[in-house]
Design an enzyme around this catalytic site. Structure first.
Site, PDB file in Angstrom:
ATOM      1  N   ASP A  19       9.538 -48.399 -48.603  1.00 56.94           N
ATOM      2  CA  ASP A  19       8.653 -49.101 -47.686  1.00 56.94           C
ATOM      3  C   ASP A  19       7.804 -50.041 -48.548  1.00 56.94           C
ATOM      4  O   ASP A  19       7.707 -49.868 -49.765  1.00 56.94           O
ATOM      5  CB  ASP A  19       7.783 -48.064 -46.969  1.00 56.94           C
ATOM      6  CG  ASP A  19       6.713 -48.698 -46.116  1.00 56.94           C
ATOM      7  OD1 ASP A  19       7.026 -49.667 -45.398  1.00 56.94           O
ATOM      8  OD2 ASP A  19       5.552 -48.239 -46.185  1.00 56.94           O
ATOM      9  N   ARG A  20       7.199 -51.047 -47.939  1.00 59.74           N
ATOM     10  CA  ARG A  20       6.417 -52.000 -48.727  1.00 59.74           C
ATOM     11  C   ARG A  20       4.920 -51.676 -48.710  1.00 59.74           C
ATOM     12  O   ARG A  20       4.392 -51.145 -49.683  1.00 59.74           O
ATOM     13  CB  ARG A  20       6.661 -53.430 -48.203  1.00 59.74           C
ATOM     14  CG  ARG A  20       6.250 -54.509 -49.193  1.00 59.74           C
ATOM     15  CD  ARG A  20       6.199 -55.886 -48.549  1.00 59.74           C
ATOM     16  NE  ARG A  20       4.976 -56.064 -47.765  1.00 59.74           N
ATOM     17  CZ  ARG A  20       4.646 -57.199 -47.159  1.00 59.74           C
ATOM     18  NH1 ARG A  20       5.449 -58.244 -47.205  1.00 59.74           N
ATOM     19  NH2 ARG A  20       3.521 -57.299 -46.483  1.00 59.74           N
ATOM     20  N   ASP A  21       4.266 -51.952 -47.578  1.00 61.05           N
ATOM     21  CA  ASP A  21       2.801 -51.804 -47.511  1.00 61.05           C
ATOM     22  C   ASP A  21       2.392 -50.338 -47.657  1.00 61.05           C
ATOM     23  O   ASP A  21       2.846 -49.484 -46.904  1.00 61.05           O
ATOM     24  CB  ASP A  21       2.268 -52.381 -46.193  1.00 61.05           C
ATOM     25  CG  ASP A  21       2.637 -53.859 -46.027  1.00 61.05           C
ATOM     26  OD1 ASP A  21       2.519 -54.614 -47.014  1.00 61.05           O
ATOM     27  OD2 ASP A  21       3.061 -54.249 -44.926  1.00 61.05           O
ATOM     28  N   ASN A  65       8.781 -53.006 -41.860  1.00 59.77           N
ATOM     29  CA  ASN A  65       8.441 -53.483 -40.514  1.00 59.77           C
ATOM     30  C   ASN A  65       7.355 -54.534 -40.659  1.00 59.77           C
ATOM     31  O   ASN A  65       6.304 -54.243 -41.223  1.00 59.77           O
ATOM     32  CB  ASN A  65       7.865 -52.343 -39.666  1.00 59.77           C
ATOM     33  CG  ASN A  65       8.911 -51.329 -39.222  1.00 59.77           C
ATOM     34  OD1 ASN A  65      10.106 -51.549 -39.364  1.00 59.77           O
ATOM     35  ND2 ASN A  65       8.446 -50.222 -38.669  1.00 59.77           N
ATOM     36  N   GLN A  66       7.590 -55.736 -40.171  1.00 60.84           N
ATOM     37  CA  GLN A  66       6.564 -56.789 -40.237  1.00 60.84           C
ATOM     38  C   GLN A  66       6.298 -57.316 -38.833  1.00 60.84           C
ATOM     39  O   GLN A  66       6.670 -58.438 -38.476  1.00 60.84           O
ATOM     40  CB  GLN A  66       6.988 -57.896 -41.219  1.00 60.84           C
ATOM     41  CG  GLN A  66       7.033 -57.440 -42.676  1.00 60.84           C
ATOM     42  CD  GLN A  66       5.674 -57.002 -43.221  1.00 60.84           C
ATOM     43  OE1 GLN A  66       4.629 -57.505 -42.804  1.00 60.84           O
ATOM     44  NE2 GLN A  66       5.659 -56.057 -44.159  1.00 60.84           N
ATOM     45  N   ARG A  67       5.656 -56.473 -38.045  1.00 55.89           N
ATOM     46  CA  ARG A  67       5.359 -56.792 -36.654  1.00 55.89           C
ATOM     47  C   ARG A  67       4.418 -57.992 -36.546  1.00 55.89           C
ATOM     48  O   ARG A  67       4.364 -58.651 -35.504  1.00 55.89           O
ATOM     49  CB  ARG A  67       4.739 -55.544 -36.029  1.00 55.89           C
ATOM     50  CG  ARG A  67       4.363 -55.651 -34.583  1.00 55.89           C
ATOM     51  CD  ARG A  67       4.036 -54.257 -34.056  1.00 55.89           C
ATOM     52  NE  ARG A  67       3.468 -54.333 -32.726  1.00 55.89           N
ATOM     53  CZ  ARG A  67       2.164 -54.169 -32.468  1.00 55.89           C
ATOM     54  NH1 ARG A  67       1.319 -53.907 -33.453  1.00 55.89           N
ATOM     55  NH2 ARG A  67       1.731 -54.254 -31.237  1.00 55.89           N
ATOM     56  N   ARG A 113      13.509 -51.916 -36.127  1.00 58.74           N
ATOM     57  CA  ARG A 113      12.142 -51.490 -36.434  1.00 58.74           C
ATOM     58  C   ARG A 113      12.170 -49.999 -36.793  1.00 58.74           C
ATOM     59  O   ARG A 113      12.538 -49.170 -35.962  1.00 58.74           O
ATOM     60  CB  ARG A 113      11.223 -51.766 -35.234  1.00 58.74           C
ATOM     61  CG  ARG A 113       9.760 -51.450 -35.527  1.00 58.74           C
ATOM     62  CD  ARG A 113       8.819 -51.879 -34.412  1.00 58.74           C
ATOM     63  NE  ARG A 113       7.543 -51.227 -34.563  1.00 58.74           N
ATOM     64  CZ  ARG A 113       6.585 -51.644 -35.414  1.00 58.74           C
ATOM     65  NH1 ARG A 113       6.760 -52.728 -36.133  1.00 58.74           N
ATOM     66  NH2 ARG A 113       5.477 -50.970 -35.538  1.00 58.74           N
ATOM     67  N   LYS A 114      11.810 -49.677 -38.041  1.00 57.22           N
ATOM     68  CA  LYS A 114      11.775 -48.266 -38.429  1.00 57.22           C
ATOM     69  C   LYS A 114      10.926 -47.503 -37.417  1.00 57.22           C
ATOM     70  O   LYS A 114       9.898 -48.025 -37.014  1.00 57.22           O
ATOM     71  CB  LYS A 114      11.173 -48.090 -39.839  1.00 57.22           C
ATOM     72  CG  LYS A 114      11.993 -48.650 -40.970  1.00 57.22           C
ATOM     73  CD  LYS A 114      11.269 -48.478 -42.325  1.00 57.22           C
ATOM     74  CE  LYS A 114      10.022 -49.327 -42.414  1.00 57.22           C
ATOM     75  NZ  LYS A 114       9.270 -49.182 -43.697  1.00 57.22           N
ATOM     76  N   ASP A 140       4.971 -44.409 -46.773  1.00 59.07           N
ATOM     77  CA  ASP A 140       3.633 -43.832 -46.627  1.00 59.07           C
ATOM     78  C   ASP A 140       3.308 -43.471 -45.177  1.00 59.07           C
ATOM     79  O   ASP A 140       2.161 -43.171 -44.863  1.00 59.07           O
ATOM     80  CB  ASP A 140       2.563 -44.778 -47.184  1.00 59.07           C
ATOM     81  CG  ASP A 140       2.370 -46.010 -46.323  1.00 59.07           C
ATOM     82  OD1 ASP A 140       3.355 -46.463 -45.694  1.00 59.07           O
ATOM     83  OD2 ASP A 140       1.238 -46.529 -46.270  1.00 59.07           O
TER      84      ASP A 140
HETATM   85 MG   LIG Z   1       3.765 -48.508 -45.172  1.00 58.63          MG
HETATM   86 ZN   LIG Z   2      13.624 -55.373 -35.647  1.00 58.24          ZN
END
Ligand SMILES: [Mg+2]
Ligand SMILES: [Zn+2]
Length: 194
Positions: A19-21, A65-67, A113-114, A140
């Protein structure tokens, strides 16, 4: 580091999903977004941890996920530009991420979307060597843990300083195969101490 199940054997791990953030960079405060490079605050030990994974020959794949894109807070090209800068920085230190897969959608619009499996499927289509059994998902949040669990991928939860809502956090801890305080600690668990 807390083992929540039987001692895991990580020796067969070939692919590390990240995951990124909250794992690579500091998560933005609630309601705020990492929209530009200036907002991308790399967490302590991340560069070295990614370097170790690369040195050990493990494939590293970011699934994020970059909503905020769906909400119009920033554009896909902003996200891609952040990742390009991050890769440049990594390359300069001998590290690299193999691929980044982004879900730009809002809830209920897609299969990527995870915790839905779309980002894994995209990665597996591009890298046929990927197998769930030889992968680990490091994230996280609850959705990261559910993403891994549904796919049969082992999971490591990074328990950061800023927590998700309590029930979500409890659920994430319950699902995770291992809990760590940082990516550095997670990589130590997978590869052995540096
Ligand atoms: Mg995260
Ligand atoms: Zn998607």
């Amino acid at each position: 580091m807390t083992l929540t199940r039987q001692a895991a054997d990580w020796s067969n791990v070939r692919t590390v999903f990240l995951d990124r953030d909250g794992v690579l960079n500091r998560k933005a405060p609630e309601g705020e977004y990492v929209a530009r490079w200036e907002d991308f605050e790399i967490l302590d030990g991340v560069m070295a941890a990614l370097g170790r994974l690369r040195g050990a020959g493990l494939r590293t794949i970011v699934v994020t996920n970059q909503r905020g894109i769906a909400l119009g807070r920033y554009a896909l090209r902003d996200v891609e530009s952040i990742h390009a800068k991050f890769q440049e920085l990594l390359a300069a230190s001998g590290a690299q991420i193999d691929a980044v897969y982004i879900c730009p959608h809002d809830h209920g619009e897609c299969n990527c979307r995870k915790p839905l499996p779309g980002l894994f499927e995209q990665a597996a289509a591009e890298y046929p060597g990927i197998s769930a059994a030889e992968s680990v998902m490091i994230g996280d949040s609850r959705v990261d843990m559910e993403f891994g669990k549904r796919l049969g991928i082992r999971t490591i939860l990074i328990e950061g300083e800023r927590e998700n809502s309590a029930p979500s956090k409890e659920k994430a801890r319950e699902i995770a195969d291992l809990r760590c305080s940082s990516l550095r600690e997670a990589v130590n668990a997978i590869l052995g101490p540096a």
